[in-house]
Design a protein around this motif. Structure first.
Motif, PDB file in Angstrom:
ATOM      1  N   ALA A  38      -4.950  -5.065   1.850  1.00 57.05           N
ATOM      2  CA  ALA A  38      -5.661  -4.263   2.909  1.00 57.05           C
ATOM      3  C   ALA A  38      -5.670  -2.921   2.393  1.00 57.05           C
ATOM      4  CB  ALA A  38      -5.044  -4.326   4.114  1.00 57.05           C
ATOM      5  N   VAL A  39      -4.355  -2.301   1.864  1.00 53.97           N
ATOM      6  CA  VAL A  39      -4.273  -0.973   1.386  1.00 53.97           C
ATOM      7  C   VAL A  39      -5.390  -0.705   0.300  1.00 53.97           C
ATOM      8  CG1 VAL A  39      -2.681   0.625   0.331  1.00 53.97           C
ATOM      9  CG2 VAL A  39      -1.917  -0.607   2.391  1.00 53.97           C
ATOM     10  N   GLU A  40      -5.302  -1.703  -0.804  1.00 52.39           N
ATOM     11  CA  GLU A  40      -6.170  -1.322  -1.818  1.00 52.39           C
ATOM     12  C   GLU A  40      -7.775  -1.356  -1.406  1.00 52.39           C
ATOM     13  OE1 GLU A  40      -5.392  -4.683  -4.590  1.00 52.39           O
ATOM     14  OE2 GLU A  40      -3.634  -3.875  -4.658  1.00 52.39           O
ATOM     15  N   LEU A  41      -8.087  -2.092  -0.329  1.00 49.25           N
ATOM     16  CA  LEU A  41      -9.453  -2.257   0.233  1.00 49.25           C
ATOM     17  C   LEU A  41      -9.647  -0.958   1.167  1.00 49.25           C
ATOM     18  CD1 LEU A  41      -9.953  -5.725   1.244  1.00 49.25           C
ATOM     19  CD2 LEU A  41     -10.828  -4.531  -0.776  1.00 49.25           C
ATOM     20  N   GLY A  42      -8.606  -0.074   1.301  1.00 48.44           N
ATOM     21  CA  GLY A  42      -8.627   0.893   2.434  1.00 48.44           C
ATOM     22  C   GLY A  42      -9.069   0.489   3.718  1.00 48.44           C
ATOM     23  N   ARG A  43      -8.383  -0.447   3.920  1.00 47.19           N
ATOM     24  CA  ARG A  43      -8.397  -1.328   5.547  1.00 47.19           C
ATOM     25  C   ARG A  43      -7.265  -0.863   6.141  1.00 47.19           C
ATOM     26  NH1 ARG A  43     -12.344  -4.750   6.989  1.00 47.19           N
ATOM     27  NH2 ARG A  43     -11.255  -4.489   8.964  1.00 47.19           N
ATOM     28  N   ASP A  44      -7.131   0.266   6.614  1.00 47.64           N
ATOM     29  CA  ASP A  44      -5.868   0.788   7.388  1.00 47.64           C
ATOM     30  C   ASP A  44      -5.729  -0.322   8.535  1.00 47.64           C
ATOM     31  OD1 ASP A  44      -5.391   2.888   5.582  1.00 47.64           O
ATOM     32  OD2 ASP A  44      -6.772   4.245   6.826  1.00 47.64           O
ATOM     33  N   ASP A  45      -6.474  -0.722   9.396  1.00 46.67           N
ATOM     34  CA  ASP A  45      -6.724  -1.407  10.521  1.00 46.67           C
ATOM     35  C   ASP A  45      -5.810  -2.728   9.994  1.00 46.67           C
ATOM     36  OD1 ASP A  45      -8.977  -1.978   9.057  1.00 46.67           O
ATOM     37  OD2 ASP A  45      -9.604  -3.102  10.805  1.00 46.67           O
ATOM     38  N   LEU A  46      -6.186  -3.482   8.980  1.00 47.39           N
ATOM     39  CA  LEU A  46      -5.744  -4.612   8.490  1.00 47.39           C
ATOM     40  C   LEU A  46      -4.051  -4.385   7.900  1.00 47.39           C
ATOM     41  CD1 LEU A  46      -8.391  -6.433   6.819  1.00 47.39           C
ATOM     42  CD2 LEU A  46      -7.846  -6.854   9.094  1.00 47.39           C
ATOM     43  N   ALA A  47      -3.987  -3.339   7.318  1.00 49.27           N
ATOM     44  CA  ALA A  47      -2.634  -3.101   6.658  1.00 49.27           C
ATOM     45  C   ALA A  47      -1.634  -2.810   7.844  1.00 49.27           C
ATOM     46  CB  ALA A  47      -2.719  -1.706   5.798  1.00 49.27           C
ATOM     47  N   ALA A  48      -2.071  -2.174   8.880  1.00 46.42           N
ATOM     48  CA  ALA A  48      -1.160  -1.944  10.030  1.00 46.42           C
ATOM     49  C   ALA A  48      -0.995  -3.383  10.862  1.00 46.42           C
ATOM     50  CB  ALA A  48      -1.860  -0.969  11.211  1.00 46.42           C
ATOM     51  N   ARG A  49      -1.779  -4.074  10.910  1.00 46.54           N
ATOM     52  CA  ARG A  49      -1.598  -5.343  11.583  1.00 46.54           C
ATOM     53  C   ARG A  49      -0.897  -6.117  10.760  1.00 46.54           C
ATOM     54  NH1 ARG A  49      -7.349  -7.932  13.126  1.00 46.54           N
ATOM     55  NH2 ARG A  49      -5.984  -9.688  13.506  1.00 46.54           N
ATOM     56  N   ALA A  50      -0.854  -6.251   9.470  1.00 48.01           N
ATOM     57  CA  ALA A  50       0.049  -6.942   8.539  1.00 48.01           C
ATOM     58  C   ALA A  50       1.592  -6.114   8.583  1.00 48.01           C
ATOM     59  CB  ALA A  50      -0.535  -6.821   7.036  1.00 48.01           C
ATOM     60  N   ARG A  51       1.778  -5.044   8.810  1.00 46.39           N
ATOM     61  CA  ARG A  51       2.914  -4.386   9.019  1.00 46.39           C
ATOM     62  C   ARG A  51       3.414  -4.810  10.168  1.00 46.39           C
ATOM     63  NH1 ARG A  51       0.592  -0.071   6.658  1.00 46.39           N
ATOM     64  NH2 ARG A  51       0.056   0.907   8.454  1.00 46.39           N
ATOM     65  N   LEU A  52       2.676  -5.046  11.283  1.00 38.54           N
ATOM     66  CA  LEU A  52       3.483  -5.653  12.455  1.00 38.54           C
ATOM     67  C   LEU A  52       3.990  -7.057  12.413  1.00 38.54           C
ATOM     68  CD1 LEU A  52       0.830  -4.232  14.993  1.00 38.54           C
ATOM     69  CD2 LEU A  52       3.353  -3.580  14.660  1.00 38.54           C
ATOM     70  N   VAL A  53       3.088  -7.819  11.324  1.00 41.89           N
ATOM     71  CA  VAL A  53       3.484  -9.253  11.346  1.00 41.89           C
ATOM     72  C   VAL A  53       4.794  -9.306  10.443  1.00 41.89           C
ATOM     73  CG1 VAL A  53       3.007 -11.466  10.119  1.00 41.89           C
ATOM     74  CG2 VAL A  53       1.063 -10.309  11.645  1.00 41.89           C
ATOM     75  N   ILE A  54       5.041  -8.438   9.626  1.00 47.03           N
ATOM     76  CA  ILE A  54       6.225  -8.089   8.966  1.00 47.03           C
ATOM     77  C   ILE A  54       7.301  -7.937   9.596  1.00 47.03           C
ATOM     78  CG2 ILE A  54       7.328  -7.198   6.734  1.00 47.03           C
ATOM     79  CD1 ILE A  54       4.435  -6.600   5.700  1.00 47.03           C
ATOM     80  N   ALA A  55       7.166  -6.859  10.336  1.00 47.55           N
ATOM     81  CA  ALA A  55       8.187  -6.295  11.318  1.00 47.55           C
ATOM     82  C   ALA A  55       8.549  -7.572  12.272  1.00 47.55           C
ATOM     83  CB  ALA A  55       7.648  -5.339  12.215  1.00 47.55           C
ATOM     84  N   ASP A  56       7.689  -8.263  12.806  1.00 43.55           N
ATOM     85  CA  ASP A  56       8.070  -9.500  13.679  1.00 43.55           C
ATOM     86  C   ASP A  56       8.824 -10.576  12.915  1.00 43.55           C
ATOM     87  OD1 ASP A  56       7.531 -11.153  16.212  1.00 43.55           O
ATOM     88  OD2 ASP A  56       6.532 -12.338  14.956  1.00 43.55           O
ATOM     89  N   ALA A  57       8.419 -10.626  11.580  1.00 42.06           N
ATOM     90  CA  ALA A  57       9.048 -11.823  10.612  1.00 42.06           C
ATOM     91  C   ALA A  57      10.414 -11.421  10.521  1.00 42.06           C
ATOM     92  CB  ALA A  57       8.326 -11.994   9.511  1.00 42.06           C
ATOM     93  N   LEU A  58      10.693  -9.914  10.064  1.00 41.64           N
ATOM     94  CA  LEU A  58      12.030  -9.601  10.168  1.00 41.64           C
ATOM     95  C   LEU A  58      12.899  -9.569  11.158  1.00 41.64           C
ATOM     96  CD1 LEU A  58      11.279  -6.484   7.988  1.00 41.64           C
ATOM     97  CD2 LEU A  58      12.270  -8.389   6.912  1.00 41.64           C
ATOM     98  N   ALA A  59      12.553  -9.208  12.440  1.00 40.56           N
ATOM     99  CA  ALA A  59      13.179  -9.177  13.589  1.00 40.56           C
ATOM    100  C   ALA A  59      13.479 -10.651  14.005  1.00 40.56           C
ATOM    101  CB  ALA A  59      12.058  -8.603  14.848  1.00 40.56           C
ATOM    102  N   ARG A  60      12.610 -11.594  13.838  1.00 43.87           N
ATOM    103  CA  ARG A  60      12.981 -13.106  14.231  1.00 43.87           C
ATOM    104  C   ARG A  60      14.094 -13.463  13.128  1.00 43.87           C
ATOM    105  NH1 ARG A  60       9.404 -16.125  12.894  1.00 43.87           N
ATOM    106  NH2 ARG A  60       7.761 -14.563  12.040  1.00 43.87           N
ATOM    107  N   GLY A  61      14.159 -12.896  12.093  1.00 40.02           N
ATOM    108  CA  GLY A  61      15.003 -13.226  11.157  1.00 40.02           C
ATOM    109  C   GLY A  61      16.482 -12.615  11.151  1.00 40.02           C
ATOM    110  N   GLY A  62      16.473 -11.529  12.343  1.00 42.83           N
ATOM    111  CA  GLY A  62      17.858 -10.889  12.814  1.00 42.83           C
ATOM    112  C   GLY A  62      18.007  -9.658  11.963  1.00 42.83           C
ATOM    113  N   ASN A  63      17.034  -9.244  11.360  1.00 44.01           N
ATOM    114  CA  ASN A  63      17.066  -7.807  10.581  1.00 44.01           C
ATOM    115  C   ASN A  63      16.196  -6.743  11.263  1.00 44.01           C
ATOM    116  OD1 ASN A  63      17.145  -5.793   8.787  1.00 44.01           O
ATOM    117  ND2 ASN A  63      16.637  -7.087   7.071  1.00 44.01           N
ATOM    118  N   LEU A  64      16.960  -6.344  12.425  1.00 45.03           N
ATOM    119  CA  LEU A  64      16.236  -5.232  13.448  1.00 45.03           C
ATOM    120  C   LEU A  64      15.905  -3.952  12.559  1.00 45.03           C
ATOM    121  CD1 LEU A  64      17.970  -6.281  16.547  1.00 45.03           C
ATOM    122  CD2 LEU A  64      15.613  -7.016  15.756  1.00 45.03           C
ATOM    123  N   ALA A  65      16.928  -3.709  11.776  1.00 47.49           N
ATOM    124  CA  ALA A  65      16.718  -2.309  11.363  1.00 47.49           C
ATOM    125  C   ALA A  65      15.373  -2.212  10.301  1.00 47.49           C
ATOM    126  CB  ALA A  65      17.913  -1.820  10.533  1.00 47.49           C
TER     127      ALA A  65
END
Length: 72
Positions: A38-65
């Motif tokens: 997404a970043v390579e394509l210049g799609r900031d909207d998709l990159a932001a959504r992907a970051r939210l998915v990453i954050a959710d996966a990390l939180a569910r894995g117990g890595n809140l920081a």
């Protein structure tokens, strides 16, 4: 934007949307790959959504920081 970039953006959107809808399929590595494309394509909207998915996966894995770091 070339035809290849459009297909790539559509694929990234589908991957991210799928992970947003069904969090059981959220794969941090796949979301990180989607963010990079997404970043390579210049799609900031998709990159932001992907970051939210990453954050959710990390939180569910117990890595809140680390999860908080991905929500910027």
């Amino acid at each position: 934007m070339s035809g290849t970039a459009v297909i790539s953006a559509d694929r990234v959107a589908a991957v991210v949307l799928g992970m947003e809808v069904d969090r059981r399929t959220a794969d941090r590595e796949q979301a990180e790959a989607a963010e990079r494309v997404a970043v390579e394509l210049g799609r900031d909207d998709l990159a932001a959504r992907a970051r939210l998915v990453i954050a959710d996966a990390l939180a569910r894995g117990g890595n809140l920081a680390a999860s908080a770091a991905h929500t910027w």
